[in-house]
Design an enzyme around this catalytic site. Structure first.
Site, PDB file in Angstrom:
ATOM      1  N   ALA A  61       0.826  -1.222   0.000  1.00 43.69           N
ATOM      2  CA  ALA A  61       0.000   0.000   0.000  1.00 43.69           C
ATOM      3  C   ALA A  61       0.856   1.267   0.000  1.00 43.69           C
ATOM      4  O   ALA A  61       2.015   1.238   0.380  1.00 43.69           O
ATOM      5  CB  ALA A  61      -0.874  -0.012   1.234  1.00 43.69           C
ATOM      6  N   GLY A 100       0.229  -6.195  -0.837  1.00 41.80           N
ATOM      7  CA  GLY A 100      -0.332  -6.050  -2.177  1.00 41.80           C
ATOM      8  C   GLY A 100       0.710  -6.299  -3.255  1.00 41.80           C
ATOM      9  O   GLY A 100       0.381  -6.763  -4.356  1.00 41.80           O
ATOM     10  N   GLU A 103       0.854  -9.945  -3.730  1.00 43.64           N
ATOM     11  CA  GLU A 103      -0.363 -10.376  -4.431  1.00 43.64           C
ATOM     12  C   GLU A 103      -0.272 -10.039  -5.919  1.00 43.64           C
ATOM     13  O   GLU A 103      -0.680 -10.835  -6.775  1.00 43.64           O
ATOM     14  CB  GLU A 103      -1.597  -9.747  -3.778  1.00 43.64           C
ATOM     15  CG  GLU A 103      -1.855 -10.356  -2.391  1.00 43.64           C
ATOM     16  CD  GLU A 103      -2.959  -9.664  -1.617  1.00 43.64           C
ATOM     17  OE1 GLU A 103      -2.866  -8.426  -1.455  1.00 43.64           O
ATOM     18  OE2 GLU A 103      -3.911 -10.335  -1.177  1.00 43.64           O
ATOM     19  N   GLU A 123      -0.204  -8.571   6.323  1.00 45.24           N
ATOM     20  CA  GLU A 123      -1.486  -7.944   6.692  1.00 45.24           C
ATOM     21  C   GLU A 123      -1.986  -8.344   8.072  1.00 45.24           C
ATOM     22  O   GLU A 123      -2.550  -7.534   8.806  1.00 45.24           O
ATOM     23  CB  GLU A 123      -2.558  -8.275   5.646  1.00 45.24           C
ATOM     24  CG  GLU A 123      -2.420  -7.525   4.333  1.00 45.24           C
ATOM     25  CD  GLU A 123      -1.455  -8.178   3.350  1.00 45.24           C
ATOM     26  OE1 GLU A 123      -0.697  -9.082   3.771  1.00 45.24           O
ATOM     27  OE2 GLU A 123      -1.469  -7.798   2.180  1.00 45.24           O
TER      28      GLU A 123
END
Ligand code: NAI
Length: 721
Positions: A61, A100, A103, A123
């Site tokens: 992020a 992220g 991912e 996370e």
């Protein structure tokens, strides 16, 4: 935000350009979407490589977006377009692929990692879960057990481990981007379907239920009462039992529950509070960004007892040469052997060689002439410490910094006996010093900003979370501990048992209640301090009422326990009994029950039923109350610093955010009202008296925009802008 180039005439190279960690901000998501569209529609392009600028793939992020509402395309559709395309897409992972960013790599068809890269889904440590498909894709790729472990712990793994697990296809010592370009060309024409993780079936072990049950038990034991790891397990179960699209829906629903939870707010607050703590500030205006630390290459540690040994290890393992000093030959030899053993075990665990050549052991302070910094860790005795500081002042070169590990004595009084009060500060480590992460850096009124900057930076180098605090008895952590311990023993007087109080605190989230923790630490330490400060022992005036000291309520039960030789685990008896000395399995002891009953009847105390709520309120609100006083006295710069001290030094449950944050979550008005209520019932306990003004000030500080930032972090991590 992403550079697009055609290289080798047929490969589209998309470079994320959002320093420092190429975070997935709204413009980056936009740029990825546009670049992918361009690559997929250009007939010249046969393959795609995604990498990050400056040797960092992607850190997840973008924290700069946290303050406001997030804009731009949501992350998941952007990533889905990567996987769905008919041209091979290779992630070139250098530096890091976290959250992220990891991912994003999982949506690519292939992954190449540079050998020094770190990968992970952190996370869960923020009270949420990887909600851009992480919980559905990782199990499909590497199986349930390995995915569960990574997702529920948030652990970062090395490129080599990622290769072994099957997360990456190749590890290279060279530039990952160059390797990925070659790799991409070779992948052209190969079928893409087996490379689309969403189409894979999760390898499902026959004992799935037992496996998930075991994982559930493990996280409940390790992090009692914490929701996020349990939700991660549920999401991974969905990956094993549901089609991909349904699993994604489940992931998003679980995320929605976590996202709005107080725990997520608390954990994200902790993340920010820890970062903020390094930004120290002094009343003089000196602060972290206008004061330069000195480089410390050599240090000395005086006293090789419990603390000194751990401090030597902490210094030596980061490459600082250390001269260790003891007062007698036998103690020196004993200390030497202990330190070497600790360093060797530590090095073995980290897979490095022990830096024994950095150590020197001596009985003479004369050997400290040339060191850059000294840390004194002799007995907690002001007269002795003053003698040591006077001697150091004579022996050490004029520029040597002189620090003390005292747990609460006046640092300025020690500065006063030296020729360099500006170079004196406290470096208060916690036991065991080579394990515990917290360091309180105590700023005396005469400590220079350079001294504080140096102590803070040395703490950081040693891997500690350093917090600058003011010079008052007990500093911040131990000053707050006193009223907390007092409340626990007052509750015993009034009718509670050690087991009941511990259970209430453990249900709240502490790994150990106050009495089990005291048994572990040793009850004799506090007893000695109380005797030395005239609270108990022969110095107490016999006319003094037994349950009062200086007009305040005093509970002599801990002294009575110690008088029976019950010093905790090490003697096999304390607040609890143990099968043998050194045992850790605490069992309720009827003798303590008898002691309490006899005590109550002697003083005419009618025991009453005490609720868990009262235990929590009295023990924890009084902690926060002292925190407010500390803020008002200027002994801590902000509530976050106090919380960081309690999280890292006193094992306050992280999902509660620390005593100050917890009070703010309860509501400061309510805390104020309950303290007033308890103070009315116990007017001889000044620590229960709230300072209304302090609450108003603290309320403002706790309402800082950091909480909003934290919420936005969760949103962003969730890939749901
Ligand atoms: P300790 O009693 O285990 O060790 C003190 C050591 O200092 C002994 O080995 C003693 O021989 C040595 N010593 C005494 N006078 C000396 C001298 N003149 N020159 C060289 N060595 C000398 O004490 P511990 O627990 O290590 O505490 C040391 C300091 O750290 C104290 O100020 C204490 O308050 C503080 N502290 C202790 C913590 C703990 O949990 N034990 C936690 C944080 C701070």
């Amino acid at each position: 935000m992403a550079r697009y180039e055609l290289v080798k005439r047929s490969v589209a190279l998309i470079t994320l350009t959002n320093p420092p960690v190429n975070a997935l901000s709204s413009p980056v998501r936009h740029a990825i979407a546009n670049s992918m569209e361009r690559a997929l529609s250009d007939p010249k392009v046969r393959a795609v490589v995604i990498c990050g600028e400056n040797g960092r793939f992607c850190g997840g992020a973008d924290i700069r977006e946290f303050a406001g509402p997030l804009r731009g395309p949501p992350l998941i559709p952007v990533l889905e377009a990567i996987e769905a395309g008919d041209k091979p897409v290779v992630a070139a992972i250098e530096g890091m692929a976290l959250g992220g960013g990891f991912e994003l790599a999982l949506f690519c068809h292939y992954r190449i990692a540079q050998s020094k890269a770190r990968l992970g889904l952190p996370e869960v440590t923020l009270g949420i879960l990887p909600a851009a498909g992480g919980t559905q894709r990782l199990p499909r790729l590497i199986g349930i057990p390995a995915a569960l472990e990574m997702i529920t712990t948030g652990r970062h793994i090395s490129a080599q481990e990622a290769l072994k697990l099957g997360i990456v296809d190749q590890v290279t010592d060279q530039n990952a981007c160059e390797t990925a370009l070659e790799f991409a060309l070779k992948a052209v024409g190969k079928p893409l379907s087996p490379r689309r993780v969403s189409t894979l079936t999760t390898p499902c072990p026959p004992d799935l239920d037992a496996l998930l049950e075991a994982a559930t038990m493990q996280v409940k034991k390790k992090t009692p009462g914490v929701m996020a790891p349990l939700a991660c397990i549920q999401a991974v179960r969905a990956a094993a039992t549901m089609p991909y699209s349904k699993g994604m829906k489940q992931e998003s629903e679980l995320m929605a529950t976590l996202f709005n939870s107080g725990q997520a707010r608390a954990l994200q607050y902790c993340f920010f509070a820890q970062r903020t703590a390094g930004k120290w500030t002094l009343p003089s205006g000196a602060q972290w960004n206008n004061s330069k630390p000195r480089e410390i290459r050599s240090a000395a540690v005086i006293g090789l007892g419990t603390m000194g040994r751990g401090i030597v290890v902490s210094l030596a393992r980061v490459g600082i040469s250390v001269i260790a000093v003891e007062s007698e030959k036998k103690l020196l030899e004993n200390g030497r052997q202990m330190v070497i053993g600790m360093l060797e075990r530590d090095a073995k665990r980290r897979g490095v060689s022990a830096s024994l050549n950095l150590l020197k052991f001596t009985l003479s302070l004369q050997d400290l002439k040339d060191v850059d910094l000294v840390i004194e860790a002799v007995f907690e005795d002001m007269a002795l410490k003053k003698r040591v500081f006077q001697e150091l002042s004579k022996v050490c070169r004029p520029g040597t910094l002189l620090c003390t590990n005292t747990s609460g004595l006046d640092v300025d009084a020690l500065a006063g006996v030296t020729d360099r009060p500006h170079l004196v500060a406290g470096m208060h480590f916690f036991s065991p010093a080579h394990v515990m992460k917290l360091l309180e850096v105590v700023c005396g009124p005469r400590s220079s900003s350079e001294t504080i900057a140096t102590a803070m930076s040395l703490g950081k180098k040693m891997g500690k979370v350093s917090v600058a605090v003011g010079n008052c008895p007990g500093f911040v952590g131990n000053r707050m501990l006193k009223p907390y311990l007092d409340q626990a023993t007052f509750l015993l007087e009034e009718g509670a048992t050690p087991e009941q109080i511990d259970k209430a605190l453990e249900d709240f989230g502490f790994a150990m209640g106050v009495f089990r923790m005291s048994d572990l630490a040793g009850l004799d330490v506090g007893w000695r301090v109380r005797k030395e400060s005239g609270l108990t022992g022969p110095d107490v005036d016999p006319k003094n009422p037994p349950r009062k000291r200086q007009g305040r309520r005093y509970c002599p039960i801990p002294d009575m326990v110690c008088e029976q030789g019950r010093f905790g685990q090490k003697t096999g008896r304390g607040w609890y009994k143990y099968d043998k000395p050194g045992d850790t399995n605490a069992k309720p002891d009827p003798l303590i029950q008898n002691l309490l009953e006899t005590y109550r009847s002697r003083y005419g105390i009618q025991p009453r039923n005490i609720s868990d709520q009262e235990i929590i309120e009295r023990c924890l609100f009084v902690l926060a109350n002292e925190g407010f006083r500390i803020l008002e006295d200027g002994m801590a710069a902000r509530p976050e610093d106090i919380d960081v001290i309690y999280l890292f030094g006193y094992a306050f449950p992280r999902h509660r955010g620390g005593p100050m944050f917890y009070a703010s979550m309860v509501g400061l008005e309510r805390v104020l009202e309950r303290l007033e209520h308890y103070h009315q019932a116990h007017p001889d306990v000044p620590h229960l008296e709230p300072i209304t003004m302090a609450y108003t000030g603290a309320q403002k500080a706790l309402k800082s925009d950091k909480l909003d930032e934290a919420q936005a972090l969760a949103k962003s991590c969730a890939g749901r802008p």
